[in-house]
Motif scaffolding. Structure first.
Motif, PDB file in Angstrom:
ATOM      1  N   PRO A 145      13.734   4.181 -33.158  1.00  0.00           N
ATOM      2  CA  PRO A 145      13.529   4.864 -32.020  1.00  0.00           C
ATOM      3  C   PRO A 145      14.773   5.242 -31.049  1.00  0.00           C
ATOM      4  O   PRO A 145      14.440   6.394 -30.492  1.00  0.00           O
ATOM      5  N   GLU A 146      15.767   5.063 -31.173  1.00  0.00           N
ATOM      6  CA  GLU A 146      16.924   5.330 -30.686  1.00  0.00           C
ATOM      7  C   GLU A 146      17.670   6.522 -31.381  1.00  0.00           C
ATOM      8  O   GLU A 146      18.513   7.029 -30.909  1.00  0.00           O
ATOM      9  N   THR A 147      17.164   6.621 -32.517  1.00  0.00           N
ATOM     10  CA  THR A 147      18.102   7.610 -33.344  1.00  0.00           C
ATOM     11  C   THR A 147      18.019   9.010 -32.770  1.00  0.00           C
ATOM     12  O   THR A 147      19.123   9.850 -32.473  1.00  0.00           O
ATOM     13  N   GLU A 148      16.830   9.493 -32.452  1.00  0.00           N
ATOM     14  CA  GLU A 148      16.665  10.989 -32.060  1.00  0.00           C
ATOM     15  C   GLU A 148      17.313  11.003 -30.537  1.00  0.00           C
ATOM     16  O   GLU A 148      18.374  11.976 -30.498  1.00  0.00           O
ATOM     17  N   PRO A 149      17.263  10.252 -29.701  1.00  0.00           N
ATOM     18  CA  PRO A 149      17.842  10.473 -28.430  1.00  0.00           C
ATOM     19  C   PRO A 149      19.170  10.403 -28.500  1.00  0.00           C
ATOM     20  O   PRO A 149      20.044  11.166 -27.771  1.00  0.00           O
ATOM     21  N   THR A 150      19.779   9.652 -29.101  1.00  0.00           N
ATOM     22  CA  THR A 150      21.172   9.219 -29.430  1.00  0.00           C
ATOM     23  C   THR A 150      21.859  10.322 -30.122  1.00  0.00           C
ATOM     24  O   THR A 150      22.718  10.942 -29.596  1.00  0.00           O
ATOM     25  N   LEU A 151      21.240  10.996 -31.243  1.00  0.00           N
ATOM     26  CA  LEU A 151      21.848  12.163 -31.748  1.00  0.00           C
ATOM     27  C   LEU A 151      21.709  13.231 -30.799  1.00  0.00           C
ATOM     28  O   LEU A 151      22.713  14.019 -30.881  1.00  0.00           O
ATOM     29  N   ARG A 152      21.000  13.376 -30.119  1.00  0.00           N
ATOM     30  CA  ARG A 152      20.692  14.762 -29.318  1.00  0.00           C
ATOM     31  C   ARG A 152      21.576  14.669 -28.130  1.00  0.00           C
ATOM     32  O   ARG A 152      22.207  15.524 -28.016  1.00  0.00           O
ATOM     33  N   LYS A 153      21.921  13.377 -27.675  1.00  0.00           N
ATOM     34  CA  LYS A 153      22.606  13.402 -26.430  1.00  0.00           C
ATOM     35  C   LYS A 153      24.120  13.607 -26.868  1.00  0.00           C
ATOM     36  O   LYS A 153      25.079  14.231 -26.182  1.00  0.00           O
ATOM     37  N   LEU A 154      24.431  13.166 -28.210  1.00  0.00           N
ATOM     38  CA  LEU A 154      25.673  13.443 -28.825  1.00  0.00           C
ATOM     39  C   LEU A 154      26.115  14.998 -28.802  1.00  0.00           C
ATOM     40  O   LEU A 154      27.277  15.385 -28.418  1.00  0.00           O
ATOM     41  N   HIS A 155      25.049  15.443 -29.559  1.00  0.00           N
ATOM     42  CA  HIS A 155      25.068  16.928 -29.754  1.00  0.00           C
ATOM     43  C   HIS A 155      25.138  17.936 -28.469  1.00  0.00           C
ATOM     44  O   HIS A 155      26.160  18.734 -28.404  1.00  0.00           O
ATOM     45  N   GLU A 156      24.539  17.385 -27.484  1.00  0.00           N
ATOM     46  CA  GLU A 156      24.572  18.105 -26.274  1.00  0.00           C
ATOM     47  C   GLU A 156      25.914  18.019 -25.511  1.00  0.00           C
ATOM     48  O   GLU A 156      26.282  18.779 -24.902  1.00  0.00           O
ATOM     49  N   ALA A 157      26.378  16.910 -25.627  1.00  0.00           N
ATOM     50  CA  ALA A 157      27.964  16.552 -25.108  1.00  0.00           C
ATOM     51  C   ALA A 157      28.932  17.232 -25.830  1.00  0.00           C
ATOM     52  O   ALA A 157      30.069  17.160 -25.366  1.00  0.00           O
ATOM     53  N   GLY A 158      28.821  17.875 -27.171  1.00  0.00           N
ATOM     54  CA  GLY A 158      29.737  18.391 -28.079  1.00  0.00           C
ATOM     55  C   GLY A 158      30.511  17.441 -28.809  1.00  0.00           C
ATOM     56  O   GLY A 158      31.398  17.903 -29.262  1.00  0.00           O
ATOM     57  N   VAL A 159      29.709  16.414 -29.083  1.00  0.00           N
ATOM     58  CA  VAL A 159      30.516  15.203 -29.983  1.00  0.00           C
ATOM     59  C   VAL A 159      29.985  15.643 -31.160  1.00  0.00           C
ATOM     60  O   VAL A 159      28.706  15.580 -31.514  1.00  0.00           O
ATOM     61  N   LYS A 160      31.051  15.839 -32.256  1.00  0.00           N
ATOM     62  CA  LYS A 160      30.438  15.826 -33.584  1.00  0.00           C
ATOM     63  C   LYS A 160      29.977  14.717 -34.258  1.00  0.00           C
ATOM     64  O   LYS A 160      30.472  13.488 -33.957  1.00  0.00           O
ATOM     65  N   VAL A 161      29.115  14.976 -35.284  1.00  0.00           N
ATOM     66  CA  VAL A 161      28.315  13.746 -35.904  1.00  0.00           C
ATOM     67  C   VAL A 161      28.225  13.767 -37.477  1.00  0.00           C
ATOM     68  O   VAL A 161      27.859  15.102 -37.871  1.00  0.00           O
ATOM     69  N   ALA A 162      28.583  12.668 -38.149  1.00  0.00           N
ATOM     70  CA  ALA A 162      28.433  12.831 -39.639  1.00  0.00           C
ATOM     71  C   ALA A 162      27.620  11.795 -39.902  1.00  0.00           C
ATOM     72  O   ALA A 162      27.869  10.496 -39.167  1.00  0.00           O
ATOM     73  N   VAL A 163      27.042  11.625 -40.970  1.00  0.00           N
ATOM     74  CA  VAL A 163      26.347  10.466 -41.711  1.00  0.00           C
ATOM     75  C   VAL A 163      27.209  10.114 -42.884  1.00  0.00           C
ATOM     76  O   VAL A 163      27.468  10.979 -43.878  1.00  0.00           O
TER      77      VAL A 163
END
Length: 247
Positions: free
Chosen positions: A130-148
């Protein structure tokens, strides 16, 4: 009661700004569907409708034999040992290992072992937490890069696309593509390289000791407990660490 252990900076070292977050996939961002649903859906793909009682028995036996995303099997038959050892490096070994384990269970459903494996490759075979989408979205909006970063032998990019999460992920470091398996530091270095980020400016988030191996690559590391499909797993704790100090 679930805890949130953190393997991070040594004592007295200043908190480092986080420029990127690396996430494990299974057990961190998503979980395989429950065993009963898995078996019923795979049998239906073979043209067989299972009643709940029979499906429950088969689900228990198949999970015990060894299911991708489930507990490790107590015993791997000798003829599958090589594929089992290589399962996260080569797609053919991953398939052979898990279809072979499923085939050790007598089911009377023709083609079930392959159908069970095919279910693993579908977006419907997984549930993002449940927390995956909001967590990834907020990181993206903050300009924090994400990798899996995942020990896995099939392409999970189509799953993220189907879930509408691909726009929040900047790169994928998958063991079968890189030829390294966590906790090998090289897979974490490669992930940071994909993002153009120094390891000391990155945070690794996972659910196993293999994920905590990122510490040896210089990353701060957050280890969260895996949760059942659809249940919260505490992923939003990442935001407090990654966005600390941001306005």
């Amino acid at each position: 009661m679930h805890g949130v252990p953190l393997a991070s900076n040594p004592p007295n070292r200043p908190v480092r700004p986080v420029e990127a977050v690396l996430f494990d996939f299974h057990g961190t961002l998503a979980q395989v569907e429950d065993p009963l649903t898995w078996v019923i859906a795979a049998a239906a793909a073979c043209g067989t409708e299972l009643d709940r009682g029979r499906a429950t028995v088969l689900a228990d036996r198949l999970t015990t034999a060894g299911r991708a995303g489930g507990p490790l099997p107590h015993r791997v038959p000798p003829h599958l040992a090589e594929h089992w050892a290589d399962r996260d490096l080569y797609p053919h070994s991953h398939r052979a290992a898990y279809t072979g384990l499923a085939a050790t269970v007598h089911t009377d459903v023709a083609g079930l072992a392959d159908a069970l494996y095919e279910r693993l490759l579908l977006p419907e075979g997984w549930l993002p937490y449940p927390e995956t989408e909001p967590t990834l979205r907020k990181l993206h909006e903050a300009g924090v890069k994400v990798a899996v970063v995942s020990n896995i032998a099939f392409d999970i990019r189509p799953l993220f696309a189907a879930w509408g999460l691909d726009g929040f992920v900047d790169g994928y470091a998958l063991s079968y593509e890189i030829g390294r398996i966590k906790p090998d530091p090289m897979i974490f270095y490669r992930a940071c390289g994909l993002l153009g980020v120094d390891p000391e400016r990155a945070l690794m988030v996972g659910d196993t000791p293999a994920d905590a191996g990122a510490v040896d690559a210089g990353l701060a590391t957050l280890v969260l407990p895996a949760a059942d499909p659809g249940r919260p797993n505490g992923l939003s704790a990442v935001l407090a660490l990654a966005l600390a100090g941001q306005a």
